[in-house]
Design an enzyme around this catalytic site. Structure first.
Site, PDB file in Angstrom:
ATOM      1  N   VAL A 409       0.827  -1.205   0.000  1.00 15.38           N
ATOM      2  CA  VAL A 409       0.000   0.000   0.000  1.00 15.38           C
ATOM      3  C   VAL A 409       0.863   1.257   0.000  1.00 15.38           C
ATOM      4  CG1 VAL A 409      -1.700   1.315   1.340  1.00 15.38           C
ATOM      5  CG2 VAL A 409      -1.934  -1.168   1.114  1.00 15.38           C
ATOM      6  N   ASP A 410       1.949   1.253   0.771  1.00 20.93           N
ATOM      7  CA  ASP A 410       2.771   2.460   0.908  1.00 20.93           C
ATOM      8  C   ASP A 410       3.367   2.889  -0.436  1.00 20.93           C
ATOM      9  OD1 ASP A 410       3.523   4.484   2.574  1.00 20.93           O
ATOM     10  OD2 ASP A 410       5.132   3.400   3.563  1.00 20.93           O
ATOM     11  N   ASP A 411       3.968   1.958  -1.157  1.00 15.83           N
ATOM     12  CA  ASP A 411       4.511   2.301  -2.473  1.00 15.83           C
ATOM     13  C   ASP A 411       3.396   2.742  -3.411  1.00 15.83           C
ATOM     14  OD1 ASP A 411       7.549   1.652  -3.105  1.00 15.83           O
ATOM     15  OD2 ASP A 411       6.888   0.272  -1.559  1.00 15.83           O
ATOM     16  N   MET A 414       2.271   6.317  -2.732  1.00 14.61           N
ATOM     17  CA  MET A 414       3.311   7.279  -3.101  1.00 14.61           C
ATOM     18  C   MET A 414       3.387   7.422  -4.615  1.00 14.61           C
ATOM     19  SD  MET A 414       5.453   9.349  -1.582  1.00 14.61           S
ATOM     20  CE  MET A 414       6.012   8.783   0.019  1.00 14.61           C
ATOM     21  N   ARG A 492      -0.826   8.517   5.076  1.00 12.88           N
ATOM     22  CA  ARG A 492      -0.405   8.773   3.693  1.00 12.88           C
ATOM     23  C   ARG A 492      -1.528   8.447   2.711  1.00 12.88           C
ATOM     24  NH1 ARG A 492       4.768   6.510   3.505  1.00 12.88           N
ATOM     25  NH2 ARG A 492       5.633   8.529   4.113  1.00 12.88           N
TER      26      ARG A 492
END
Length: 692
Positions: A409-411, A414, A492
């Site tokens: 999810v983080d990548d 971003m 984020r």
């Protein structure tokens, strides 16, 4: 130990004005300063040129990802296991291991960290395999340190398993990891898909090794009997029980005894099928990947498991894993070091966000090439995440060059932010992006929202991966059996939503905001799962809440602002040691670093603090510490792999986060991006407008 600055809640504020130099004054007893916007622009000029010059020909960015010496130690053990004991390679790997030894003899898992027994034992053993004698002065110091830490029996499970393969420990003292776990149905409480993705990729091959128990003899000079306190005896290798009788650990130790009896039994009706399923599972995940999970531990364990299952050295899976591991090697001088994985998608996405927020032209060749490279990395096949998230098409992005089974999810968020800023920079809705980009955005958004957990937050690789009992199994001492929601990733996601027209009235956003407020610490900070630590979490939450439209003047937000002020270092920067993950250790103590200073500043900017003494001194810290070639220096580890077990130094963190912070500051203060045609020209006197 650093000293603190006291910041009164009624601290005087002086407006930011574009002047030719930074000035100082004292107002009501408080130091105030004004940072020249021209100095900010000059610093950004150098930082932009530094980053632009390091872009790869195909458009991506990637810098070294540094871990601790367990990588080099385990690489030597793997090569020894395979019979590939190249003396010259072993010597260079050992040289690097030796370079990281503390003068008192031990090895730590991050710079400035305390002694770590497992890392120290593996380093000692690896050096012996490389030909160093136990009588060497550095080995004598190491042995003394290891014995003072309790010796080999105090190592973690994975270290004991490695040592057992080479006859240096007794399998009796290693918890059983039954391969039959892979046969458990998905509705069963204990099944492999209720583990974190990295634990799954590590433990499936380890279960094969644990079941087949290979033995690789070593030279007599390489044994480590001298590292056992009181001598090497089976009795001392027993797994320790909790002093309290009724604990989950003791329950699982009873289960472990039963599993040991099962292993010793000649009748194991499901063992053959389980091993076949494990092999099939591993081979399937070799496809469209840079090795199993594209991470060093899983890849080394996979090779060992393949050999245990009888695959020949020239089998494509083994050859592929060895090739990918060799790509992690960095030879420098008389040393070889290993990366735990590579981070091109992450580095590229953050670089794009930082450059675009500075005003770098989205239509430029550099930006377009990077965006097109990112688009090519979107997943197109379902991975392990699809076990729980059904009827959702692939759409996430991974961290590495290739890792189709494990997007995160983080990548993904971003990358989605970078794509929006590239293709919708004029404020148009994302639905008006070029068709192929719009389709990638749509898939990415759908995938992210499908991954939201029941508690309202988001984790990294899996959904609702929070069955707490997994943390008590005897082989869970890598402290990362689960992948629960985290404040940094959840915040984020909110930041990403703000670009895609998804606001506070959306039920998914409401749940996420509620989760974040529930996770706030009493002092106002937030825990950081993927960066060290409370500075990282607090920055990202303040950014996410600000972007989604929360009232940043509220008491709970201002409590976070006061906390950030309170932990600023005397030199104007912020720093936090990995030790902050240890229970009872103070938060945000450590030498100032450029990356953590940038995080703190961006948190303050987004909370509405642009002119406090803390902000002024933080910006001054970044400006003063920028090097002549436009970057910053940072030796400390500020990335988190597994809290309390494995930490990282991203070699670009020192650069693109300060760049991003300065870009955000300029935009907040002026309402305009910093980048101008003049900024595109190399600076010959970058500090001409900054009085120091």
């Amino acid at each position: 130990m650093k000293t603190r600055l006291d910041h009164a809640e009624t601290e005087s504020v002086q407006a930011i004005v574009p002047s030719a130099a930074r000035t100082h004054s004292v107002l009501n007893g408080h130091l105030t300063s004004t940072i020249s916007l021209e100095a900010i622009r000059q610093a950004l000029r150098g930082a932009i040129h530094y980053l632009r010059d390091r872009q790869q020909p195909d458009g991506h960015w990637v810098a070294e990802l540094e871990g601790d010496t367990i990588l080099e130690s385990e690489y030597i053990l793997l090569l020894q296991f395979l019979g590939k004991n190249d003396p010259e390679k072993f010597r260079k790997l050992a040289n690097y291991i030796r370079s990281k030894q503390h003068p008192e003899g031990y090895w730590a898992i991050y710079p400035g960290g305390p002694p770590e027994v497992s890392a120290s034992v593996k380093a000692y053993f690896a050096c012996k395999l490389a030909g160093f004698s136990e009588s060497e002065p550095f080995m004598i110091r190491a042995r003394r340190a290891i014995l003072s830490l309790g010796g080999v029996t105090h190592c973690n499970t994975f270290t004991k398993l490695y040592l057992s393969i080479f006859g240096q420990y007794d399998w009796y003292g290693v918890p059983v990891i039954p391969p039959e776990l892979i046969l458990m149905p998905k509705w069963f409480y204990f099944n492999i898909y209720e583990m974190s993705s990295w634990s799954r990729a590590i433990l499936v091959p380890l279960s094969v090794i644990n079941a087949l128990r290979p033995y690789r003899p070593i030279p007599a000079h390489a044994t480590i009997d001298e590292l056992f306190v009181g001598g090497k005896s089976r009795k001392r290798m027993r797994l320790p029980w909790d002093s309290r009788p009724l604990t989950w650990r003791n329950v699982f130790l009873i289960v472990d005894k039963i599993l040991k009896l099962y292993h010793a039994s000649p009748i194991k009706p499901f063992r053959k099928l389980a091993l076949q399923r494990c092999l099939q599972w591993l081979l399937e995940r070799e496809e469209n990947s840079g090795g199993l999970g594209a991470i060093f531990p899983a890849m080394t364990h996979a090779i060992m498991a393949y050999k245990c299952m009888g695959l020949p050295d020239d089998h494509p899976a083994i050859q592929k894993e060895l090739k990918e591991l060799a790509a992690f090697e960095i030879e420098e001088g008389d040393t070889i070091r290993l990366q735990p994985c590579v981070s091109p998608v992450w580095d590229t996405a953050i670089s794009l966000n930082a450059l675009l927020d500075s005003g770098y032209p989205p239509e430029s060749e550099e930006i377009r090439k990077a965006a097109e490279w990112l688009l090519s990395k979107q997943t197109r096949k379902k991975g392990d995440w699809a076990v729980k998230v059904r009827n959702v098409e692939p759409g996430g992005w991974y961290f590495e060059n290739e890792n189709e089974f494990y997007p995160d999810v983080d990548d993904t968020i971003m990358v989605l932010m970078a794509l929006y800023k590239t293709y919708c920079h004029d404020g148009r809705p994302w639905t008006e992006a070029p068709p192929e980009v719009r389709e990638a955005m749509r898939k990415g958004l759908n995938w992210v929202f499908a991954m939201q957990n029941r508690d309202g937050g988001w984790a990294s690789f899996d959904k609702d991966n929070n069955r707490i009992l997994f943390q008590y199994v005897p082989y869970a001492d890598h402290n990362a059996m689960l992948d629960p929601s985290s404040a940094d990733i959840t915040a984020r996601v909110l930041e990403m939503c703000s670009y895609y027209g998804i606001g506070k009235t959306d039920p998914r956003v409401k749940r996420a905001i509620a989760y974040l407020y529930k996770e706030q610490e009493e002092d106002g900070s937030w825990f950081g799962r993927w960066g060290v630590n409370y500075l990282y979490g607090t920055w990202q939450v303040l950014r996410g809440l600000s972007r989604i439209g929360e009232d940043m003047r509220s008491e709970r937000i201002q409590r976070a602002v006061r906390w950030l002020h309170s932990v600023q270092n005397e030199d104007g920067g912020w720093g936090e040691s990995c030790q902050s993950y240890e229970p009872g250790h103070p938060k945000a103590t450590g030498p100032s670093t450029p990356s953590q200073t940038a995080w703190a500043l961006m948190g303050l900017f987004n909370a509405g603090d642009l002119s406090s003494c803390a902000v002024q001194r933080g910006i001054e810290y970044l400006l003063k510490n920028q090097t002549d070639d436009g970057t910053w220096l940072e030796e400390w580890f500020t990335g988190t792999g597994f809290p309390r077990v494995f930490y990282l130094r991203y070699h670009f963190y020192r650069h693109y986060f300060p760049l991003w912070a300065l870009a955000q500051y300029h935009r907040f203060v002026t309402g305009e991006p910093a980048y101008t045609p003049e900024l595109a020209q190399p600076s010959t006197d970058r500090f001409a407008n900054l009085e120091v």
